[in-house]
Design an enzyme around this catalytic site. Structure first.
Site, PDB file in Angstrom:
ATOM      1  N   GLY A   1      52.919 -29.591 -66.534  1.00 46.80           N
ATOM      2  CA  GLY A   1      51.998 -30.676 -66.236  1.00 46.80           C
ATOM      3  C   GLY A   1      52.670 -31.985 -65.887  1.00 46.80           C
ATOM      4  O   GLY A   1      52.050 -33.041 -65.898  1.00 46.80           O
TER       5      GLY A   1
ATOM      6  N   GLN B   1      51.165 -28.278 -72.388  1.00 45.10           N
ATOM      7  CA  GLN B   1      50.426 -29.125 -71.474  1.00 45.10           C
ATOM      8  C   GLN B   1      49.920 -30.349 -72.250  1.00 45.10           C
ATOM      9  O   GLN B   1      50.540 -30.734 -73.251  1.00 45.10           O
ATOM     10  CB  GLN B   1      49.260 -28.332 -70.846  1.00 45.10           C
ATOM     11  CG  GLN B   1      49.707 -27.155 -69.972  1.00 45.10           C
ATOM     12  CD  GLN B   1      50.366 -27.592 -68.677  1.00 45.10           C
ATOM     13  OE1 GLN B   1      50.209 -28.728 -68.198  1.00 45.10           O
ATOM     14  NE2 GLN B   1      51.141 -26.700 -68.081  1.00 45.10           N
TER      15      GLN B   1
ATOM     16  N   CYS C   1      82.720 -27.077 -51.063  1.00 50.69           N
ATOM     17  CA  CYS C   1      81.812 -26.096 -50.441  1.00 50.69           C
ATOM     18  C   CYS C   1      82.291 -25.843 -49.009  1.00 50.69           C
ATOM     19  O   CYS C   1      83.003 -26.668 -48.413  1.00 50.69           O
ATOM     20  CB  CYS C   1      80.381 -26.621 -50.463  1.00 50.69           C
ATOM     21  SG  CYS C   1      79.917 -27.608 -49.038  1.00 50.69           S
TER      22      CYS C   1
ATOM     23  N   CYS D   1      84.434 -32.406 -51.578  1.00 49.31           N
ATOM     24  CA  CYS D   1      83.571 -31.297 -51.987  1.00 49.31           C
ATOM     25  C   CYS D   1      84.223 -29.982 -51.555  1.00 49.31           C
ATOM     26  O   CYS D   1      84.773 -29.881 -50.468  1.00 49.31           O
ATOM     27  CB  CYS D   1      82.189 -31.426 -51.331  1.00 49.31           C
ATOM     28  SG  CYS D   1      81.090 -30.043 -51.698  1.00 49.31           S
TER      29      CYS D   1
ATOM     30  N   ASP E   1      64.236 -26.746 -62.833  1.00 48.02           N
ATOM     31  CA  ASP E   1      64.144 -25.964 -61.591  1.00 48.02           C
ATOM     32  C   ASP E   1      63.524 -26.872 -60.541  1.00 48.02           C
ATOM     33  O   ASP E   1      62.631 -27.679 -60.871  1.00 48.02           O
ATOM     34  CB  ASP E   1      63.275 -24.719 -61.777  1.00 48.02           C
ATOM     35  CG  ASP E   1      61.814 -24.984 -61.439  1.00 48.02           C
ATOM     36  OD1 ASP E   1      61.081 -25.370 -62.370  1.00 48.02           O
ATOM     37  OD2 ASP E   1      61.425 -24.839 -60.256  1.00 48.02           O
TER      38      ASP E   1
ATOM     39  N   CYS F   1      81.793 -28.645 -46.359  1.00 50.75           N
ATOM     40  CA  CYS F   1      82.683 -29.805 -46.430  1.00 50.75           C
ATOM     41  C   CYS F   1      84.133 -29.435 -46.164  1.00 50.75           C
ATOM     42  O   CYS F   1      84.893 -30.227 -45.602  1.00 50.75           O
ATOM     43  CB  CYS F   1      82.571 -30.462 -47.809  1.00 50.75           C
ATOM     44  SG  CYS F   1      80.930 -31.089 -48.115  1.00 50.75           S
TER      45      CYS F   1
ATOM     46  N   ASP G   1      50.115 -20.073 -67.950  1.00 46.56           N
ATOM     47  CA  ASP G   1      49.514 -21.364 -68.333  1.00 46.56           C
ATOM     48  C   ASP G   1      48.647 -21.898 -67.206  1.00 46.56           C
ATOM     49  O   ASP G   1      48.641 -21.344 -66.104  1.00 46.56           O
ATOM     50  CB  ASP G   1      50.617 -22.382 -68.638  1.00 46.56           C
ATOM     51  CG  ASP G   1      51.364 -22.810 -67.370  1.00 46.56           C
ATOM     52  OD1 ASP G   1      51.561 -21.944 -66.484  1.00 46.56           O
ATOM     53  OD2 ASP G   1      51.721 -23.997 -67.261  1.00 46.56           O
TER      54      ASP G   1
ATOM     55  N   ASP H   1      58.720 -17.165 -63.086  1.00 46.34           N
ATOM     56  CA  ASP H   1      57.563 -17.980 -63.483  1.00 46.34           C
ATOM     57  C   ASP H   1      56.378 -17.038 -63.671  1.00 46.34           C
ATOM     58  O   ASP H   1      56.452 -15.861 -63.322  1.00 46.34           O
ATOM     59  CB  ASP H   1      57.288 -19.041 -62.413  1.00 46.34           C
ATOM     60  CG  ASP H   1      56.665 -18.432 -61.186  1.00 46.34           C
ATOM     61  OD1 ASP H   1      57.266 -17.480 -60.650  1.00 46.34           O
ATOM     62  OD2 ASP H   1      55.582 -18.875 -60.788  1.00 46.34           O
ATOM     63  N   SER H   2      55.281 -17.528 -64.187  1.00 45.31           N
ATOM     64  CA  SER H   2      54.149 -16.633 -64.519  1.00 45.31           C
ATOM     65  C   SER H   2      53.334 -16.294 -63.282  1.00 45.31           C
ATOM     66  O   SER H   2      52.528 -15.367 -63.302  1.00 45.31           O
ATOM     67  CB  SER H   2      53.233 -17.327 -65.528  1.00 45.31           C
ATOM     68  OG  SER H   2      52.511 -18.356 -64.851  1.00 45.31           O
ATOM     69  N   GLY H   3      53.517 -17.054 -62.199  1.00 45.59           N
ATOM     70  CA  GLY H   3      52.712 -16.826 -60.990  1.00 45.59           C
ATOM     71  C   GLY H   3      51.518 -17.757 -60.921  1.00 45.59           C
ATOM     72  O   GLY H   3      50.983 -18.016 -59.853  1.00 45.59           O
ATOM     73  N   GLY H   4      51.118 -18.299 -62.057  1.00 50.21           N
ATOM     74  CA  GLY H   4      49.913 -19.135 -62.114  1.00 50.21           C
ATOM     75  C   GLY H   4      49.991 -20.370 -61.246  1.00 50.21           C
ATOM     76  O   GLY H   4      49.093 -20.668 -60.474  1.00 50.21           O
ATOM     77  N   PHE H   5      51.094 -21.066 -61.333  1.00 50.70           N
ATOM     78  CA  PHE H   5      51.254 -22.319 -60.580  1.00 50.70           C
ATOM     79  C   PHE H   5      51.208 -22.048 -59.080  1.00 50.70           C
ATOM     80  O   PHE H   5      50.557 -22.755 -58.323  1.00 50.70           O
ATOM     81  CB  PHE H   5      52.591 -22.966 -60.938  1.00 50.70           C
ATOM     82  CG  PHE H   5      52.794 -24.330 -60.335  1.00 50.70           C
ATOM     83  CD1 PHE H   5      53.550 -24.487 -59.174  1.00 50.70           C
ATOM     84  CD2 PHE H   5      52.236 -25.454 -60.914  1.00 50.70           C
ATOM     85  CE1 PHE H   5      53.741 -25.739 -58.607  1.00 50.70           C
ATOM     86  CE2 PHE H   5      52.432 -26.716 -60.360  1.00 50.70           C
ATOM     87  CZ  PHE H   5      53.181 -26.856 -59.212  1.00 50.70           C
TER      88      PHE H   5
HETATM   89  O1  LIG Z   1      52.802 -27.000 -65.671  1.00 52.79           O
HETATM   90  C1  LIG Z   1      53.398 -26.178 -64.975  1.00 52.79           C
HETATM   91  N1  LIG Z   1      53.275 -24.848 -65.236  1.00 52.79           N
HETATM   92  C2  LIG Z   1      53.913 -23.917 -64.463  1.00 52.79           C
HETATM   93  N2  LIG Z   1      54.692 -24.220 -63.440  1.00 52.79           N
HETATM   94  C3  LIG Z   1      54.866 -25.541 -63.102  1.00 52.79           C
HETATM   95  C4  LIG Z   1      55.664 -25.868 -61.964  1.00 52.79           C
HETATM   96  C5  LIG Z   1      56.371 -24.796 -61.139  1.00 52.79           C
HETATM   97  C6  LIG Z   1      57.853 -24.802 -61.488  1.00 52.79           C
HETATM   98  N3  LIG Z   1      58.634 -24.108 -60.452  1.00 52.79           N
HETATM   99  C7  LIG Z   1      58.285 -22.704 -60.299  1.00 52.79           C
HETATM  100  C8  LIG Z   1      59.062 -22.070 -59.180  1.00 52.79           C
HETATM  101  C9  LIG Z   1      58.878 -20.579 -59.270  1.00 52.79           C
HETATM  102  C10 LIG Z   1      59.634 -19.876 -58.181  1.00 52.79           C
HETATM  103  C11 LIG Z   1      59.257 -20.388 -56.801  1.00 52.79           C
HETATM  104  C12 LIG Z   1      59.312 -21.874 -56.688  1.00 52.79           C
HETATM  105  C13 LIG Z   1      58.647 -22.615 -57.820  1.00 52.79           C
HETATM  106  C14 LIG Z   1      55.789 -27.218 -61.618  1.00 52.79           C
HETATM  107  N4  LIG Z   1      56.423 -27.813 -60.561  1.00 52.79           N
HETATM  108  C15 LIG Z   1      56.207 -29.128 -60.697  1.00 52.79           C
HETATM  109  N5  LIG Z   1      56.656 -30.067 -59.824  1.00 52.79           N
HETATM  110  C16 LIG Z   1      57.309 -29.680 -58.576  1.00 52.79           C
HETATM  111  C17 LIG Z   1      56.279 -29.268 -57.577  1.00 52.79           C
HETATM  112  C18 LIG Z   1      56.400 -28.298 -56.642  1.00 52.79           C
HETATM  113  C19 LIG Z   1      55.274 -28.149 -55.831  1.00 52.79           C
HETATM  114  C20 LIG Z   1      54.251 -29.019 -56.147  1.00 52.79           C
HETATM  115  S1  LIG Z   1      54.744 -29.997 -57.469  1.00 52.79           S
HETATM  116  N6  LIG Z   1      55.477 -29.428 -61.786  1.00 52.79           N
HETATM  117  C21 LIG Z   1      55.185 -28.231 -62.381  1.00 52.79           C
HETATM  118  C22 LIG Z   1      54.419 -27.916 -63.504  1.00 52.79           C
HETATM  119  C23 LIG Z   1      54.246 -26.570 -63.856  1.00 52.79           C
HETATM  120 ZN   LIG Z   2      79.948 -29.860 -49.727  1.00 51.63          ZN
END
Ligand SMILES: O=c1[nH]cnc2c(CCNCC3CCCCC3)c3[nH]c(NCc4cccs4)nc3cc12
Ligand SMILES: [Zn+2]
Length: 371
Positions: free
Chosen positions: A226, A199, A316, A314, A276, A319, A156, A102-106
């Site tokens: 978003g 977004q 795994c 299952c 994810d 199980c 973003d 991911d970009s790190g921003g969130f």
């Molecule tokens: O617009 C977005 N831009 C960037 N990232 C977003 C993320 C994080 C996705 N998982 C990243 C992972 C990277 C590696 C480590 C773990 C996360 C979101 N997660 C959620 N909902 C679940 C949510 C999680 C927490 C609060 S809401 N909506 C999201 C919307 C955005």
């Molecule tokens: Zn299992």
């Protein structure tokens, strides 16, 4: 004579809607430098260079083709340059298949203290030692390059929910400017890709403008951001009823942060390819097991003498070789093996769900009831 009874208009609409429901689902393969990704795909989250409580080879046995790397944590510790010097994240964590970072921003917005958003990027203090960092479209893209990620995410701003139209508009426009800078900073190589993130919150004209801005940048794939930020499933599906169709049909669509099985099924039906979510891993460690009977809270005392597996069919380790009584005990006494077995089962459950969805789509069958 044979008379063809015409359905009354509203019934025809319902029947058409039902068939429409499955029309947008698609199964495919994304080819990358580190191997293939079968879609629809669920991507387990690897936070600090590991899918918590799992060996990478165990993650592989669950059927995962790709996992997520967490830029925010890795840039703070051990640092992107060090990971690069050590051969990149694939080598560092012994995962040879595709990695999406991911970009790190969130994460900055949800984890770091004291942060400031400017046109340039986000200035923040590390939650570890308070030292000052800047994440920008350029630095985020470079950090992801140093990590060696197969799929790089554009930098973003996740528009919060709820947002007014004006707030959502200016946030989306910032994301479009940052997407352009992210795309310019991307060092494109064969088999590697960069995804833009659209977004626009719940406003369809903003979603359209965001898509148009990003399509111009010709990303290898597109994420819908978003969402899953508190709007609820109904509103999320309302956006998903049209947003995926704004994106190029021949490129992957990634719905960020989703989700529970029912959310995934509904999103696949609306044309989403990649997901994810921290749920299977985080809730596994907290004692929640996803099963075909529903979610099992293994800490519940009713399991303390339950000598049966979570799911009899299952494959795994939890199980195959252990009982709910044993899992109940391990989780209660916080034994590490408890977290391992619960996580393993949940990841297996999510991958089995994706496999069945892919099979049903390939056979042109409905897949509503799976969950
Ligand atoms: O617009 C977005 N831009 C960037 N990232 C977003 C993320 C994080 C996705 N998982 C990243 C992972 C990277 C590696 C480590 C773990 C996360 C979101 N997660 C959620 N909902 C679940 C949510 C999680 C927490 C609060 S809401 N909506 C999201 C919307 C955005
Ligand atoms: Zn299992």
């Amino acid at each position: 004579e044979v008379s063809i009874t015409k359905f009354p208009a509203d019934e025809r609409k319902i029947i058409a809607k039902a068939h429409d429901k499955y029309k947008k689902a698609r199964a495919g393969i994304i080819n990358t430098r580190h191997g293939q990704i079968h879609t629809p795909a669920f991507m387990p989250v690897g936070t600090k260079g590991t899918v918590k409580a799992m060996l990478p080879e165990s993650v592989q046995t669950t059927g995962a083709d790709i996992i997520l790397g967490n830029t925010y944590h890795l840039m703070l510790q051990p640092g992107a340059k060090r990971v690069f010097k050590l051969g990149g994240l694939h080598k560092f964590m012994n995962w040879s298949k595709p990695l999406l970072t991911d970009s790190g921003g969130f994460q900055v917005m949800s984890l770091s203290k004291l942060r400031k958003i400017t046109e340039e990027g986000v200035i923040f203090n590390s939650h570890i030692d308070g030292s000052k960092f800047m994440l920008s479209p350029e630095s985020s893209t470079e950090i992801q390059y140093l990590l060696g990620s197969t799929i790089t995410m554009a930098f973003d701003e996740c528009t919060p929910y709820p947002s007014t139209y004006e707030q959502a508009k200016s946030s989306m426009e910032l994301t479009s400017r940052w997407a352009k800078r992210s795309r310019k900073a991307f060092y494109s190589r064969d088999g590697y890709g960069q995804f833009g993130i659209i977004q626009g919150s719940i406003y369809n004209d903003l979603r359209l403008k965001s898509a148009l801005d990003l399509i111009e940048l010709d990303f290898e794939g597109y994420a819908i951001g978003g969402l899953a930020v508190g709007e609820g499933q109904e509103l999320m599906f309302k956006v998903l009823d049209y947003a995926p169709d704004l994106l190029p049909i021949n490129k992957p669509r990634y719905l960020m942060g989703v989700g529970k099985p029912a959310d995934i099924i509904g999103a696949v039906q609306r044309g989403i390819d990649m997901f994810d979510c921290v749920i299977p891993t985080r809730s596994g460690r907290n004692g929640q097991a996803f099963t075909k009977y529903g979610v099992v809270n293994i800490r519940n005392s009713k399991y303390k003498e339950d000598n049966t597996p979570l799911e009899e069919d299952c494959l795994c380790p939890a199980c195959k070789n252990y009982t709910k009584a044993y899992l109940h005990y391990l989780v209660k006494v916080k034994e590490i093996l408890g977290a391992m077995l619960m996580t393993w089962h949940n990841l297996m459950y999510f991958q089995k769900l994706m496999l069945r969805i892919r099979e049903y789509i390939a056979q042109g069958k409905d897949f509503d009831f799976i969950s």
